[in-house]
Design an enzyme around this catalytic site. Structure first.
Site, PDB file in Angstrom:
ATOM      1  N   GLY A 210      79.609  34.532  27.457  1.00 13.87           N
ATOM      2  CA  GLY A 210      80.600  33.502  27.141  1.00 13.87           C
ATOM      3  C   GLY A 210      81.616  34.019  26.137  1.00 13.87           C
TER       4      GLY A 210
ATOM      5  N   GLU B 188      79.729  38.484  35.861  1.00  8.19           N
ATOM      6  CA  GLU B 188      80.640  39.621  35.967  1.00  8.19           C
ATOM      7  C   GLU B 188      81.682  39.329  37.047  1.00  8.19           C
ATOM      8  OE1 GLU B 188      80.407  42.482  33.888  1.00  8.19           O
ATOM      9  OE2 GLU B 188      79.126  40.995  32.988  1.00  8.19           O
TER      10      GLU B 188
ATOM     11  N   LYS C 227      72.119  47.339  30.570  1.00  2.81           N
ATOM     12  CA  LYS C 227      71.844  46.947  29.179  1.00  2.81           C
ATOM     13  C   LYS C 227      70.540  47.561  28.678  1.00  2.81           C
ATOM     14  CE  LYS C 227      74.477  42.661  29.483  1.00  2.81           C
ATOM     15  NZ  LYS C 227      74.435  41.268  29.961  1.00  2.81           N
TER      16      LYS C 227
ATOM     17  N   GLY D 268      82.333  31.431  32.960  1.00  2.57           N
ATOM     18  CA  GLY D 268      82.741  32.745  32.434  1.00  2.57           C
ATOM     19  C   GLY D 268      81.569  33.638  32.066  1.00  2.57           C
TER      20      GLY D 268
ATOM     21  N   GLY E 160      75.442  39.662  24.586  1.00 11.86           N
ATOM     22  CA  GLY E 160      76.579  38.797  24.220  1.00 11.86           C
ATOM     23  C   GLY E 160      76.774  38.748  22.718  1.00 11.86           C
TER      24      GLY E 160
ATOM     25  N   LYS F 142      79.106  47.489  29.360  1.00 11.66           N
ATOM     26  CA  LYS F 142      77.811  48.181  29.511  1.00 11.66           C
ATOM     27  C   LYS F 142      77.768  49.067  30.741  1.00 11.66           C
ATOM     28  CE  LYS F 142      77.923  43.863  30.999  1.00 11.66           C
ATOM     29  NZ  LYS F 142      78.338  42.600  30.411  1.00 11.66           N
TER      30      LYS F 142
ATOM     31  N   THR G 248      88.018  36.428  29.947  1.00 15.29           N
ATOM     32  CA  THR G 248      87.103  35.591  29.153  1.00 15.29           C
ATOM     33  C   THR G 248      86.916  36.168  27.746  1.00 15.29           C
ATOM     34  OG1 THR G 248      85.937  34.986  31.166  1.00 15.29           O
ATOM     35  CG2 THR G 248      84.769  34.606  29.110  1.00 15.29           C
TER      36      THR G 248
ATOM     37  N   ASP H 183      73.408  44.665  35.973  1.00 12.24           N
ATOM     38  CA  ASP H 183      73.915  44.410  34.622  1.00 12.24           C
ATOM     39  C   ASP H 183      72.779  44.525  33.595  1.00 12.24           C
ATOM     40  OD1 ASP H 183      76.142  43.143  32.800  1.00 12.24           O
ATOM     41  OD2 ASP H 183      74.380  41.882  32.491  1.00 12.24           O
TER      42      ASP H 183
HETATM   43  P1  NDP Z   1      87.478  39.070  32.980  1.00 11.54           P
HETATM   44  O1  NDP Z   1      87.437  39.408  34.437  1.00 11.54           O
HETATM   45  O2  NDP Z   1      87.475  37.649  32.583  1.00 11.54           O
HETATM   46  O3  NDP Z   1      88.763  39.757  32.311  1.00 11.54           O
HETATM   47  C1  NDP Z   1      89.171  41.053  32.596  1.00 11.54           C
HETATM   48  C2  NDP Z   1      90.556  41.267  31.992  1.00 11.54           C
HETATM   49  O4  NDP Z   1      90.933  42.619  32.203  1.00 11.54           O
HETATM   50  C3  NDP Z   1      91.639  40.412  32.631  1.00 11.54           C
HETATM   51  O5  NDP Z   1      92.542  39.992  31.627  1.00 11.54           O
HETATM   52  C4  NDP Z   1      92.348  41.374  33.598  1.00 11.54           C
HETATM   53  O6  NDP Z   1      93.746  41.125  33.703  1.00 11.54           O
HETATM   54  C5  NDP Z   1      92.174  42.701  32.879  1.00 11.54           C
HETATM   55  N1  NDP Z   1      92.078  43.828  33.810  1.00 11.54           N
HETATM   56  C6  NDP Z   1      91.061  44.119  34.654  1.00 11.54           C
HETATM   57  N2  NDP Z   1      91.328  45.263  35.320  1.00 11.54           N
HETATM   58  C7  NDP Z   1      92.533  45.690  34.870  1.00 11.54           C
HETATM   59  C8  NDP Z   1      93.356  46.798  35.194  1.00 11.54           C
HETATM   60  N3  NDP Z   1      92.983  47.701  36.099  1.00 11.54           N
HETATM   61  N4  NDP Z   1      94.539  46.916  34.556  1.00 11.54           N
HETATM   62  C9  NDP Z   1      94.932  45.980  33.644  1.00 11.54           C
HETATM   63  N5  NDP Z   1      94.189  44.924  33.294  1.00 11.54           N
HETATM   64  C10 NDP Z   1      93.015  44.778  33.909  1.00 11.54           C
HETATM   65  O7  NDP Z   1      86.249  39.848  32.334  1.00 11.54           O
HETATM   66  P2  NDP Z   1      85.390  39.428  31.044  1.00 11.54           P
HETATM   67  O8  NDP Z   1      86.293  39.098  29.939  1.00 11.54           O
HETATM   68  O9  NDP Z   1      84.362  38.456  31.461  1.00 11.54           O
HETATM   69  O10 NDP Z   1      84.614  40.786  30.755  1.00 11.54           O
HETATM   70  C11 NDP Z   1      85.229  41.866  30.116  1.00 11.54           C
HETATM   71  C12 NDP Z   1      84.170  42.872  29.716  1.00 11.54           C
HETATM   72  O11 NDP Z   1      83.257  42.257  28.821  1.00 11.54           O
HETATM   73  C13 NDP Z   1      83.304  43.390  30.863  1.00 11.54           C
HETATM   74  O12 NDP Z   1      82.952  44.732  30.618  1.00 11.54           O
HETATM   75  C14 NDP Z   1      82.062  42.520  30.801  1.00 11.54           C
HETATM   76  O13 NDP Z   1      80.926  43.136  31.360  1.00 11.54           O
HETATM   77  C15 NDP Z   1      81.916  42.386  29.319  1.00 11.54           C
HETATM   78  N6  NDP Z   1      81.168  41.228  28.859  1.00 11.54           N
HETATM   79  C16 NDP Z   1      81.463  39.989  29.342  1.00 11.54           C
HETATM   80  C17 NDP Z   1      80.814  38.878  28.864  1.00 11.54           C
HETATM   81  C18 NDP Z   1      81.107  37.512  29.343  1.00 11.54           C
HETATM   82  O14 NDP Z   1      80.426  36.572  28.914  1.00 11.54           O
HETATM   83  N7  NDP Z   1      82.089  37.323  30.200  1.00 11.54           N
HETATM   84  C19 NDP Z   1      79.766  39.022  27.828  1.00 11.54           C
HETATM   85  C20 NDP Z   1      79.545  40.371  27.364  1.00 11.54           C
HETATM   86  C21 NDP Z   1      80.223  41.429  27.891  1.00 11.54           C
HETATM   87  P3  NDP Z   1      94.320  39.740  34.348  1.00 11.54           P
HETATM   88  O15 NDP Z   1      93.908  38.675  33.374  1.00 11.54           O
HETATM   89  O16 NDP Z   1      95.779  39.939  34.374  1.00 11.54           O
HETATM   90  O17 NDP Z   1      93.654  39.606  35.674  1.00 11.54           O
HETATM   91  N1  HSE Z   2      77.491  38.844  33.061  1.00 12.82           N
HETATM   92  C1  HSE Z   2      76.815  39.087  31.832  1.00 12.82           C
HETATM   93  C2  HSE Z   2      75.658  38.118  31.700  1.00 12.82           C
HETATM   94  C3  HSE Z   2      77.767  38.900  30.686  1.00 12.82           C
HETATM   95  O1  HSE Z   2      75.597  37.145  32.459  1.00 12.82           O
HETATM   96  O2  HSE Z   2      74.787  38.345  30.848  1.00 12.82           O
HETATM   97  C4  HSE Z   2      77.181  39.286  29.347  1.00 12.82           C
HETATM   98  O3  HSE Z   2      77.009  40.664  29.261  1.00 12.82           O
END
Ligand code: NDP
Ligand code: HSE
Length: 430
Positions: free
Chosen positions: A300, A187, A202, A184, A131, A102, A12, A198
């Site tokens: 998001g 977590e 934070k 999206g 976010g 985080k 995401t 989570d």
């Molecule tokens: P996703 O699960 O959507 O994406 C994780 C990505 O990391 C995927 O592309 C996955 O690969 C890759 N990945 C995970 N583990 C491995 C590994 N061991 N080796 C190689 N690649 C790996 O997570 P998000 O994008 O939602 O979140 C990412 C970070 O951002 C987290 O720390 C989350 O807490 C933080 N965050 C998320 C927010 C949100 O709104 N989603 C907001 C703020 C922070 P593949 O695609 O091939 O599976």
């Molecule tokens: N899972 C987290 C939330 C993503 O819902 O706030 C943003 O850090």
């Protein structure tokens, strides 16, 4: 000079970040210097929302953090390992790091920032809290001239989205959680959202910045929203409150902080009461500033990409206009905390409580409740018998400001009363 990014993760947030960086017209001109040099993922063949040259993609994340060509590592894989190990390796290789993680920062911040300072690199974490809301840099810089006494936030988008829809639509917890996952927000393991971990990660980060010390994450009291029922949402509404998952860090004495996450009854007139859906808000109170509230989308792809990219921008500026290699870490960008803050146990918290009881419908039950609370020094603001569930009477109690330890002791005794069937809810009141 181009700045080469090694991005770990294309989920995401990774996808949102690449989309933003690939479409730089109208944004800060320094972003044009970015080259998306390597992107590491788990499954190379997964369909992606962005187009990247084949040679950019890899599953070898170690190779990215060890590549001498890479200037900045952007860690967006989430979780504790291998994220921690990859961040440390990147730092040891002299690379700056941007992370939205985080969980890893709140648990391994000491190790990560000590290593970063030793290697004179920066670990940037704007996206780790709130976010898209810029709150990390303001706390490090503009607000740091204040003596902060309280940080109160709605810092988890998923649970705020769930509670809002339970309140406005009467939807079930499970169906709304599924929507939050689809959008999206949640977590990878949504129990981190639902059970408050989570938000606890934070508030540990915010407390550390606001109070200028390290926070032992294990000492942060953490309760999630599983115990919040539609019944409590309805009673809270009748009493003039909404229920929010609040993350609170406050100075309760010259030496102690209270740092905690729990569902809370928030008066409808309070500024945090009207923060709905995936929106987050962080209310900071300090001296001489008074109150300032940060508000915006808390999760998001696009919102979080904005925060990640702002950190990348900060680092590009440093790399472009770099001082000497042996220049000390800029204290407004890096972390210079040495000592741990002392956190008071939750039993010492003084706050108001809302408790809901299911009892046999007998005369004198309310009197017995009042007497028992009184014996433990718990003063009651209101006691109402609100209705019936099956054959059982439902009684809702709201206390004045009381010590949490005293309330818990009183409830232990009340539980043993023959007339008490159960105590389905005990919630704090802001
Ligand atoms: P996703 O699960 O959507 O994406 C994780 C990505 O990391 C995927 O592309 C996955 O690969 C890759 N990945 C995970 N583990 C491995 C590994 N061991 N080796 C190689 N690649 C790996 O997570 P998000 O994008 O939602 O979140 C990412 C970070 O951002 C987290 O720390 C989350 O807490 C933080 N965050 C998320 C927010 C949100 O709104 N989603 C907001 C703020 C922070 P593949 O695609 O091939 O599976
Ligand atoms: N899972 C987290 C939330 C993503 O819902 O706030 C943003 O850090």
């Amino acid at each position: 000079m181009g700045i080469k990014l090694g991005i770990l993760g294309l989920g995401t947030v990774g996808t949102g970040t690449v989309q933003l960086l690939q479409d730089h017209v109208g944004r800060h001109p320094l972003l044009q210097l970015v080259e998306i040099y390597r992107v590491g993922v788990k499954s190379i063949d997964k369909p992606r929302g962005v187009t990247l040259p084949k040679e950019v993609m890899t599953t070898d994340l170690e190779a990215i953090v060890n590549d001498p060509e890479v200037d900045i590592i952007v860690e967006l894989i989430g979780g504790l390992e291998p994220a921690r190990e990859l961040i440390l390796k990147a730092i040891q290789n002299g690379k700056h790091v941007v992370t939205a993680n985080k969980a890893v920062i709140s648990r391994f911040g000491t190790e990560i920032f000590t290593t970063a300072n030793q290697n004179r690199v920066y670990v940037m974490l704007e996206a780790s809290v709130g976010g898209g809301i810029p709150v990390i840099q303001p706390l490090k810089q503009s607000l740091s001239v204040n003596r902060i006494h309280t940080v109160t936030g709605i810092v988890n988008g998923t649970t705020n989205y769930i509670l809002t829809r339970m309140q406005t639509e009467g939807s079930s917890f499970e169906s709304v959680l599924a929507d939050a996952q689809r959008l999206g927000y949640a977590e990878a393991d949504p129990t981190a959202d639902v059970d408050g971990a989570d938000a606890a990660d934070k508030i540990s980060i915010l407390a550390s910045l606001a109070f200028g010390g390290r926070i032992n994450r294990e000492e942060v009291n953490c309760e999630g929203i599983r115990q919040v029922s539609k019944t409590d949402i309805t009673y809270a509404d009748k009493l003039g409150f909404v229920i929010k998952l609040l993350a609170i860090a406050e100075k309760i004495s010259s030496s102690f902080l209270s740092v905690r996450v729990h569902p809370t009854l928030v008066p409808k007139a309070h500024p945090l009461a009207n923060i709905n859906g995936v929106y987050n808000a962080i209310l900071v109170e300090g001296d001489p500033l008074g109150q300032v509230m940060f508000f915006g989308p808390g999760a998001g792809a696009g919102a979080t990409a904005s925060a990640v990219s702002s950190d990348i921008l900060n680092l590009i500026a440093r790399l472009q206009y770099q001082q000497a290699d042996d220049a000390p870490i800029d204290p407004l960008l890096g972390c210079s905390h040495q000592d741990y803050c002392q956190i008071a146990p939750i039993s010492q918290l003084t706050t108001r409580f809302y408790a809901r009881f299911l009892t046999k419908d007998q005369p004198g039950v309310i009197g017995k409740l009042g007497t028992c609370f009184g014996e433990y020094g718990v003063s009651l603001e209101s006691v109402v018998q609100t209705g019936f569930q099956d054959e059982l009477a439902e009684i809702v109690v709201v206390t004045h400001d009381v010590k949490e330890g005293d309330v818990k002791q009183a409830l232990e005794e009340i539980r043993t009363f023959e007339a008490i069937d159960s105590i389905p809810s005990l919630l704090r009141v802001l």
